[in-house]
Design a protein around this motif. Structure first.
Motif, PDB file in Angstrom:
ATOM      1  N   GLY A  61       0.786  -1.223   0.000  1.00 15.03           N
ATOM      2  CA  GLY A  61       0.000   0.000   0.000  1.00 15.03           C
ATOM      3  C   GLY A  61       0.819   1.275   0.000  1.00 15.03           C
ATOM      4  O   GLY A  61       0.265   2.367   0.050  1.00 15.03           O
ATOM      5  N   ALA A  62       2.137   1.154  -0.066  1.00  8.64           N
ATOM      6  CA  ALA A  62       2.992   2.340  -0.054  1.00  8.64           C
ATOM      7  C   ALA A  62       3.205   2.871  -1.467  1.00  8.64           C
ATOM      8  O   ALA A  62       3.286   2.105  -2.423  1.00  8.64           O
ATOM      9  CB  ALA A  62       4.337   2.018   0.575  1.00  8.64           C
ATOM     10  N   ARG A  63       3.294   4.167  -1.559  1.00  7.67           N
ATOM     11  CA  ARG A  63       3.621   4.783  -2.841  1.00  7.67           C
ATOM     12  C   ARG A  63       5.133   4.816  -3.035  1.00  7.67           C
ATOM     13  O   ARG A  63       5.635   4.599  -4.120  1.00  7.67           O
ATOM     14  CB  ARG A  63       3.053   6.201  -2.902  1.00  7.67           C
ATOM     15  CG  ARG A  63       3.292   6.829  -4.255  1.00  7.67           C
ATOM     16  CD  ARG A  63       2.456   8.045  -4.457  1.00  7.67           C
ATOM     17  NE  ARG A  63       2.601   8.491  -5.835  1.00  7.67           N
ATOM     18  CZ  ARG A  63       2.148   9.639  -6.277  1.00  7.67           C
ATOM     19  NH1 ARG A  63       1.509  10.450  -5.463  1.00  7.67           N
ATOM     20  NH2 ARG A  63       2.323   9.977  -7.528  1.00  7.67           N
ATOM     21  N   LEU A  64       5.858   5.119  -1.979  1.00  7.92           N
ATOM     22  CA  LEU A  64       7.322   5.141  -2.010  1.00  7.92           C
ATOM     23  C   LEU A  64       7.841   4.215  -0.931  1.00  7.92           C
ATOM     24  O   LEU A  64       7.390   4.280   0.222  1.00  7.92           O
ATOM     25  CB  LEU A  64       7.851   6.556  -1.760  1.00  7.92           C
ATOM     26  CG  LEU A  64       9.366   6.680  -1.526  1.00  7.92           C
ATOM     27  CD1 LEU A  64      10.152   6.300  -2.786  1.00  7.92           C
ATOM     28  CD2 LEU A  64       9.728   8.088  -1.069  1.00  7.92           C
ATOM     29  N   VAL A  65       8.787   3.357  -1.301  1.00  7.25           N
ATOM     30  CA  VAL A  65       9.474   2.491  -0.341  1.00  7.25           C
ATOM     31  C   VAL A  65      10.966   2.763  -0.460  1.00  7.25           C
ATOM     32  O   VAL A  65      11.517   2.766  -1.568  1.00  7.25           O
ATOM     33  CB  VAL A  65       9.189   0.997  -0.607  1.00  7.25           C
ATOM     34  CG1 VAL A  65      10.021   0.117   0.323  1.00  7.25           C
ATOM     35  CG2 VAL A  65       7.712   0.701  -0.458  1.00  7.25           C
ATOM     36  N   VAL A  66      11.603   3.008   0.672  1.00 11.47           N
ATOM     37  CA  VAL A  66      13.058   3.162   0.723  1.00 11.47           C
ATOM     38  C   VAL A  66      13.589   2.047   1.608  1.00 11.47           C
ATOM     39  O   VAL A  66      13.174   1.917   2.765  1.00 11.47           O
ATOM     40  CB  VAL A  66      13.474   4.534   1.282  1.00 11.47           C
ATOM     41  CG1 VAL A  66      14.997   4.654   1.301  1.00 11.47           C
ATOM     42  CG2 VAL A  66      12.858   5.672   0.471  1.00 11.47           C
ATOM     43  N   VAL A  67      14.470   1.235   1.052  1.00 12.51           N
ATOM     44  CA  VAL A  67      15.077   0.125   1.787  1.00 12.51           C
ATOM     45  C   VAL A  67      16.550   0.439   2.007  1.00 12.51           C
ATOM     46  O   VAL A  67      17.247   0.852   1.075  1.00 12.51           O
ATOM     47  CB  VAL A  67      14.938  -1.204   1.004  1.00 12.51           C
ATOM     48  CG1 VAL A  67      15.677  -2.336   1.718  1.00 12.51           C
ATOM     49  CG2 VAL A  67      13.466  -1.563   0.811  1.00 12.51           C
ATOM     50  N   VAL A  68      17.012   0.258   3.238  1.00 12.83           N
ATOM     51  CA  VAL A  68      18.427   0.408   3.567  1.00 12.83           C
ATOM     52  C   VAL A  68      18.918  -0.954   4.031  1.00 12.83           C
ATOM     53  O   VAL A  68      18.336  -1.566   4.924  1.00 12.83           O
ATOM     54  CB  VAL A  68      18.648   1.463   4.673  1.00 12.83           C
ATOM     55  CG1 VAL A  68      20.133   1.590   4.995  1.00 12.83           C
ATOM     56  CG2 VAL A  68      18.054   2.806   4.262  1.00 12.83           C
ATOM     57  N   ASP A  69      19.987  -1.431   3.402  1.00 14.85           N
ATOM     58  CA  ASP A  69      20.481  -2.779   3.690  1.00 14.85           C
ATOM     59  C   ASP A  69      21.998  -2.803   3.536  1.00 14.85           C
ATOM     60  O   ASP A  69      22.587  -1.927   2.894  1.00 14.85           O
ATOM     61  CB  ASP A  69      19.840  -3.767   2.708  1.00 14.85           C
ATOM     62  CG  ASP A  69      19.976  -5.228   3.128  1.00 14.85           C
ATOM     63  OD1 ASP A  69      20.548  -5.515   4.198  1.00 14.85           O
ATOM     64  OD2 ASP A  69      19.508  -6.090   2.366  1.00 14.85           O
ATOM     65  N   ALA A  70      22.620  -3.809   4.103  1.00 17.06           N
ATOM     66  CA  ALA A  70      24.045  -4.042   3.913  1.00 17.06           C
ATOM     67  C   ALA A  70      24.250  -4.794   2.609  1.00 17.06           C
ATOM     68  O   ALA A  70      23.400  -5.582   2.189  1.00 17.06           O
ATOM     69  CB  ALA A  70      24.604  -4.855   5.076  1.00 17.06           C
ATOM     70  N   ALA A  71      25.367  -4.522   1.978  1.00 20.47           N
ATOM     71  CA  ALA A  71      25.757  -5.250   0.766  1.00 20.47           C
ATOM     72  C   ALA A  71      27.187  -5.730   0.966  1.00 20.47           C
ATOM     73  O   ALA A  71      28.009  -5.028   1.556  1.00 20.47           O
ATOM     74  CB  ALA A  71      25.677  -4.344  -0.450  1.00 20.47           C
ATOM     75  N   HIS A  72      27.438  -6.915   0.487  1.00 17.85           N
ATOM     76  CA  HIS A  72      28.793  -7.456   0.598  1.00 17.85           C
ATOM     77  C   HIS A  72      29.363  -7.602  -0.797  1.00 17.85           C
ATOM     78  O   HIS A  72      28.838  -8.347  -1.619  1.00 17.85           O
ATOM     79  CB  HIS A  72      28.779  -8.786   1.358  1.00 17.85           C
ATOM     80  CG  HIS A  72      28.279  -8.612   2.746  1.00 17.85           C
ATOM     81  ND1 HIS A  72      29.030  -8.037   3.742  1.00 17.85           N
ATOM     82  CD2 HIS A  72      27.077  -8.888   3.307  1.00 17.85           C
ATOM     83  CE1 HIS A  72      28.320  -7.988   4.854  1.00 17.85           C
ATOM     84  NE2 HIS A  72      27.136  -8.498   4.611  1.00 17.85           N
ATOM     85  N   ALA A  73      30.409  -6.849  -1.071  1.00 13.46           N
ATOM     86  CA  ALA A  73      31.057  -6.860  -2.378  1.00 13.46           C
ATOM     87  C   ALA A  73      32.479  -7.369  -2.221  1.00 13.46           C
ATOM     88  O   ALA A  73      33.068  -7.295  -1.147  1.00 13.46           O
ATOM     89  CB  ALA A  73      31.056  -5.452  -2.969  1.00 13.46           C
ATOM     90  N   ARG A  74      33.003  -7.863  -3.293  1.00 15.11           N
ATOM     91  CA  ARG A  74      34.393  -8.327  -3.320  1.00 15.11           C
ATOM     92  C   ARG A  74      35.109  -7.647  -4.465  1.00 15.11           C
ATOM     93  O   ARG A  74      34.704  -7.817  -5.592  1.00 15.11           O
ATOM     94  CB  ARG A  74      34.461  -9.841  -3.508  1.00 15.11           C
ATOM     95  CG  ARG A  74      33.729 -10.602  -2.450  1.00 15.11           C
ATOM     96  CD  ARG A  74      34.708 -11.196  -1.452  1.00 15.11           C
ATOM     97  NE  ARG A  74      34.011 -12.076  -0.543  1.00 15.11           N
ATOM     98  CZ  ARG A  74      33.707 -11.714   0.699  1.00 15.11           C
ATOM     99  NH1 ARG A  74      34.010 -10.552   1.150  1.00 15.11           N
ATOM    100  NH2 ARG A  74      33.090 -12.558   1.489  1.00 15.11           N
ATOM    101  N   PRO A  75      36.102  -6.842  -4.251  1.00 16.31           N
ATOM    102  CA  PRO A  75      36.565  -6.377  -2.952  1.00 16.31           C
ATOM    103  C   PRO A  75      35.601  -5.322  -2.411  1.00 16.31           C
ATOM    104  O   PRO A  75      35.007  -4.562  -3.173  1.00 16.31           O
ATOM    105  CB  PRO A  75      37.931  -5.775  -3.246  1.00 16.31           C
ATOM    106  CG  PRO A  75      37.849  -5.323  -4.659  1.00 16.31           C
ATOM    107  CD  PRO A  75      36.912  -6.286  -5.346  1.00 16.31           C
ATOM    108  N   ALA A  76      35.493  -5.259  -1.118  1.00 15.17           N
ATOM    109  CA  ALA A  76      34.565  -4.318  -0.484  1.00 15.17           C
ATOM    110  C   ALA A  76      35.278  -3.019  -0.142  1.00 15.17           C
ATOM    111  O   ALA A  76      36.467  -3.009   0.163  1.00 15.17           O
ATOM    112  CB  ALA A  76      34.002  -4.934   0.798  1.00 15.17           C
ATOM    113  N   THR A  77      34.529  -1.957  -0.232  1.00 15.68           N
ATOM    114  CA  THR A  77      34.971  -0.661   0.276  1.00 15.68           C
ATOM    115  C   THR A  77      33.981  -0.308   1.372  1.00 15.68           C
ATOM    116  O   THR A  77      32.888   0.184   1.087  1.00 15.68           O
ATOM    117  CB  THR A  77      34.972   0.408  -0.838  1.00 15.68           C
ATOM    118  OG1 THR A  77      35.810  -0.026  -1.911  1.00 15.68           O
ATOM    119  CG2 THR A  77      35.446   1.743  -0.300  1.00 15.68           C
ATOM    120  N   ALA A  78      34.352  -0.618   2.605  1.00 14.65           N
ATOM    121  CA  ALA A  78      33.432  -0.439   3.729  1.00 14.65           C
ATOM    122  C   ALA A  78      32.916   0.991   3.771  1.00 14.65           C
ATOM    123  O   ALA A  78      33.677   1.946   3.697  1.00 14.65           O
ATOM    124  CB  ALA A  78      34.122  -0.803   5.036  1.00 14.65           C
TER     125      ALA A  78
END
Length: 168
Positions: A61-78
């Motif tokens: 039922g939302a018009r706008l959704v903002v999701v904040v999550d961790a991502a793990h990349a290789r190589p990572a730049t924390a």
């Protein structure tokens, strides 16, 4: 929909896996802003473990959704932040950015099949360097929490201004 349309912010992660908890930390900051009145009414802030069914239930039922999550990349730049913006026409093409086995990509795919996609989805994925057991973010990830909360707040305000002006 008018400027009072429902906005949902979801912080995804596990606060007991160090940097994986960044989404929850940002969500907690934004919840305080809602309580102070600096974010618009009809803004809902939640935390989630990334389960696709729970994500769909939170954003329904939302018009706008903002999701904040961790991502793990290789190589990572924390602390590096990736922003992915999808409108209803492109949501079916999303890929998972989550650090969880089942996550955002699967939730988008399932929601598309069920006809329960939000009109607009913005994902902020933060590269982490430590997902070991324990609490607390690494310094690099902790350093982006406040600027990221500011970015999410700006995202919400921009969308609401566009809605009020008849855009989107």
């Amino acid at each position: 929909m008018g400027p009072d349309a429902r906005v949902v912010v979801i912080g995804v992660g596990n606060e007991f896996r160090r940097d994986d908890g960044v989404g929850r930390v940002v969500a907690a900051r934004l919840l305080r802003r809602v309580e102070k009145g600096s974010l618009p009414p009809h803004t809902v802030v939640s935390a989630c473990d990334g389960d696709p069914a729970r994500l769909i239930g939170l954003w329904e039922g939302a018009r706008l959704v903002v999701v904040v999550d961790a991502a793990h990349a290789r190589p990572a730049t924390a602390g590096r932040i990736h922003r992915i913006e999808l409108d209803a026409e492109r949501l079916g093409q999303a890929s998972s950015t989550s650090s969880h086995g089942l996550g955002l990509g699967e939730a988008v795919d399932l929601a598309r099949v069920l006809g329960r996609l939000p009109e607009h989805l913005v994902v902020y994925a933060v590269e982490g360097s430590d997902a070991s057991m324990g609490t607390g973010l690494t310094a690099a990830v902790a350093g982006v929490v406040e600027p990221l909360a500011d970015a999410v707040e700006g995202e919400i305000l921009r969308h609401r201004a566009a809605w009020a002006g008849g855009g989107r």
